[in-house]
Design an enzyme around this catalytic site. Structure first.
Site, PDB file in Angstrom:
ATOM      1  N   ASP A 190      -1.848  -1.939  -1.786  1.00 47.66           N
ATOM      2  CA  ASP A 190      -1.255  -0.666  -1.377  1.00 47.66           C
ATOM      3  C   ASP A 190      -0.377  -0.089  -2.483  1.00 47.66           C
ATOM      4  OD1 ASP A 190      -0.629   1.484   0.274  1.00 47.66           O
ATOM      5  OD2 ASP A 190       1.120   0.469   1.127  1.00 47.66           O
ATOM      6  N   GLU A 434       0.623 -11.849   1.125  1.00 49.85           N
ATOM      7  CA  GLU A 434      -0.190 -11.636   2.323  1.00 49.85           C
ATOM      8  C   GLU A 434      -1.661 -12.016   2.159  1.00 49.85           C
ATOM      9  OE1 GLU A 434       0.451  -7.672   3.736  1.00 49.85           O
ATOM     10  OE2 GLU A 434       2.560  -8.010   4.199  1.00 49.85           O
ATOM     11  N   TYR A 487       6.951  -6.335  10.266  1.00 49.83           N
ATOM     12  CA  TYR A 487       7.150  -4.909  10.574  1.00 49.83           C
ATOM     13  C   TYR A 487       7.067  -4.733  12.089  1.00 49.83           C
ATOM     14  CZ  TYR A 487       6.581  -4.222   5.586  1.00 49.83           C
ATOM     15  OH  TYR A 487       6.756  -4.269   4.224  1.00 49.83           O
ATOM     16  N   GLU A 523       9.819  -9.198   3.755  1.00 55.56           N
ATOM     17  CA  GLU A 523       9.636  -7.748   3.885  1.00 55.56           C
ATOM     18  C   GLU A 523       9.958  -7.321   5.307  1.00 55.56           C
ATOM     19  OE1 GLU A 523       5.907  -5.994   2.775  1.00 55.56           O
ATOM     20  OE2 GLU A 523       5.733  -7.161   0.904  1.00 55.56           O
TER      21      GLU A 523
END
Length: 626
Positions: A190, A434, A487, A523
């Protein structure tokens, strides 16, 4: 020839990294940064440059291009911005006749180019390198001409496939609906696929017998002293040559004879000045010169390596620096700026350092690739802790865990550790971001990586960042600590930060039951369009970013008193990504805009980080967003 496979058919010339170029009484340094000639090979095959042997003569039909910089955003040309394939550079340079005396190495060094690079000097291939973000170099003295300009030519390819790090893919389309040879590139990551010669290019000299590598490892003793073990590697020493060495640190000296190209020993520092993070000392970032001299057949080479004396320990519950618990309250970040992309310059590096200090961050994660060594130097001196990470991001399918990927991954870790092992700010190696660690093939793959990394550097812990649930991962059993990307009010429960305390407590407890290891949230965050406001807050507003982050804080403060060792906001600043319907001109999870201006959340995070630095909790029941 298919674009994605072009560069793998070329011969590899092995190169070593070497020490960071510095002037000394025995070494001279010449900068090759500046304006180069540039062109893309936009032929249908992307192979015209090799077919026509562009490297044998000066490039023609070029434009001007700055080095260092990503080439993508420099022009107004969409084809250059989005180009995939071989990009070509060249320039002329002069060297003094004294460098060509037959007794001097003349080394050409690239700090970084993306991703596969071939270099020629005066039409002769001198080196290649596979992978971005790390340096490569070669002695080019035999290819140089005296009294006339010399030409360096560089071809660099940003094509990625299933076996590269990071992985990517090229898809070709056919039929009347598409232009001839139409293809699309997809990166499994990303951020924008910036390319080119993105860090500095230098020439430097050494004697024929030279210091090729230095390692310094500190062990603190119970009596308050420090044992500093050093290993110095010597290159260019021939069989009949006699080489001696001298080293000095903190007024302590040692000397001896080089054996099999190696000088090693231990210095006893009775009253050491230790390197500390700024959160653990009022005098952080103490760096000291470790001076090394080697003399071979009457010729001396000298190099000064800056070192910081510190020791890392990981227990079941804590991360210790010099025996004191350290808490990672910090930020993940990218090397990403307007115009120059992933290029660097001193002004931008200093701006980022000052912004990190303004935010009261104790640490940053060099997210998904090794950062420029100049940034690590700044972190060393400021006492900011760094998590060093490999180029592995997006390893999601079985095809990304094959032997070719593993061999390259091992090489990346070798190059990363060799470059950064003497930076005291770097305290942890992250092997990947990840990956699909639920796959059976991933377990053996990462077990091999962990063992190799511990062998290369037994002084630092090893982990990776994971976005999977506790019952899916197969890899953390081999790691020294747990790093989780979460998240919980963005990709899950979007718009509902009230869910976070329940989901986060459950998550942490389950991981802790499985592994009695420290845990870091590596994160967490929320996307935020600068200047977008609503009350009550909704997703993408500056107000929602504040609520999304602060929902984690009561749980963080609860668990950091036991086994939680860190909280790393994602991210430091907004950054460019590929075009997509899920990204509005980039990723906007930054606390700062891409121009390094603070959003609302930056001020609130700054207050929390200030409190954490003082050992205080900061999680107000109702965060004011007015």
């Amino acid at each position: 020839m298919k674009l994605a496979l072009t560069f793998f058919v070329l011969a590899i010339i092995a190169t070593c990294q070497g020490l960071y170029p510095k002037d000394s009484p025995s070494r001279l340094l010449k900068d090759l940064d500046g304006i180069w000639h540039f062109k893309i090979d936009d032929s249908l095959s992307r192979n015209e440059g090799f077919d026509d042997e562009w490297y044998l003569k000066p490039l023609t039909d070029t434009i001007l291009m700055p080095v260092p910089a990503s080439y993508n955003d420099i022009t107004q040309d969409k084809n250059i911005r989005d180009f995939i394939g071989w990009a070509w550079y060249d320039r002329n340079f002069w060297v003094p006749g004294s460098w060509l005396d037959g007794k001097t190495r003349v080394v050409l060094r690239f700090e970084s180019a993306h991703y596969y690079t071939i270099v020629w000097v005066n039409g002769k291939q001198v080196m290649t390198h596979d992978g971005g973000h790390l340096p490569f170099e070669a002695d080019i003295a035999e290819h140089l001409e005296e009294g006339q300009p010399n030409r360096v030519t560089v071809a660099v390819n940003n094509t990625l496939n299933a076996n590269t790090l990071p992985p990517g893919s090229v898809k070709y389309y056919s039929g009347e609906k598409y232009p001839p040879n139409y293809f699309t590139f997809t990166g499994q990551f990303d951020f924008f696929n910036y390319a080119g010669i993105q860090r500095s290019v230098k020439l430097y000299t050494t004697p024929k017998a030279y210091i090729s590598d230095i390692s310094v490892v500190t062990e603190l003793e119970e009596d308050g002293s420090a044992s500093v073990a050093y290993t110095v590697m010597i290159g260019g020493v021939e069989g009949n040559s006699e080489a001696s060495y001298e080293v000095s640190l903190s007024g302590v000296k040692d000397s001896g004879t080089v054996t099999d190209g190696i000088a090693k020993g231990t210095l006893k520092i009775t009253d050491p000045t230790l390197w500390w993070p700024w959160t653990l000392s009022s005098t952080p970032g103490a760096m000291q010169p470790f001076q090394v001299k080697i003399t071979t057949d009457g010729v001396t080479d000298m190099y000064i390596q800056s070192v910081g004396l510190r020791e890392i320990t990981v227990t079941e519950d804590q991360f210790l620096i010099n025996g004191k618990p350290f808490y990672f309250h910090g930020i993940g970040k990218h090397e990403d700026w307007d115009i120059i992309g992933k290029g660097i310059n001193d002004a931008l590096l200093m701006k980022d350092l000052n912004a990190l200090l303004w935010l009261n961050a104790s640490a940053f994660r060099a997210t998904t690739y090794p950062f420029a060594e100049e940034m690590l130097d700044l972190a060393d001196k400021a006492g900011i802790v760094v998590i060093g990470e490999s180029t592995s991001v997006g390893q999601k399918s079985v095809s990304n865990f094959g032997n070719e990927s593993l061999a390259h991954h091992l090489q990346v870790m070798k190059e990363l550790i060799n470059r950064d092992k003497n930076h005291p700010s770097v305290v942890l190696w992250s092997l990947a971001n990840e990956p699909e660690s639920s796959l059976s093939v991933a377990e053996e793959y990462f077990q091999t990586l962990v063992e190799a990394t511990h062998t290369l550097d037994p002084t630092r812990p090893v982990s990776f960042t994971c976005n999977l649930d506790y019952n899916n991962d197969k890899v953390f059993k081999h790691m020294d600590l747990i790093m989780l990307n979460r998240y919980l009010d963005w990709y899950q429960n979007g718009g509902h930060p009230e869910v976070v305390p329940y989901a986060l407590r459950y998550d942490l407890e389950q991981w802790r039951k499985l592994y009695k290891k420290p845990i870091m949230i590596s994160e967490y965050g929320a996307g935020t369009i600068p200047g977008f406001h609503k009350d009550p807050p909704v997703m993408w507003t500056e107000e929602y970013q504040v609520l999304a982050l602060s929902a984690f804080w009561p749980v963080f403060d609860e668990y950091r008193k036991s086994f939680l060792i860190g909280e790393m906001v994602w991210s430091f600043a907004d950054f460019e990504t590929a075009q997509s319907t899920s990204r509005t001109d980039g990723n906007h999870k930054g606390l700062l805009t891409r121009q390094r201006q603070p959003k609302l959340a930056a001020h609130v995070v700054r207050e929390r980080f200030s409190a954490l630095a003082e050992g205080r909790d900061y999680h107000p029941e109702k965060v004011s967003v007015k």
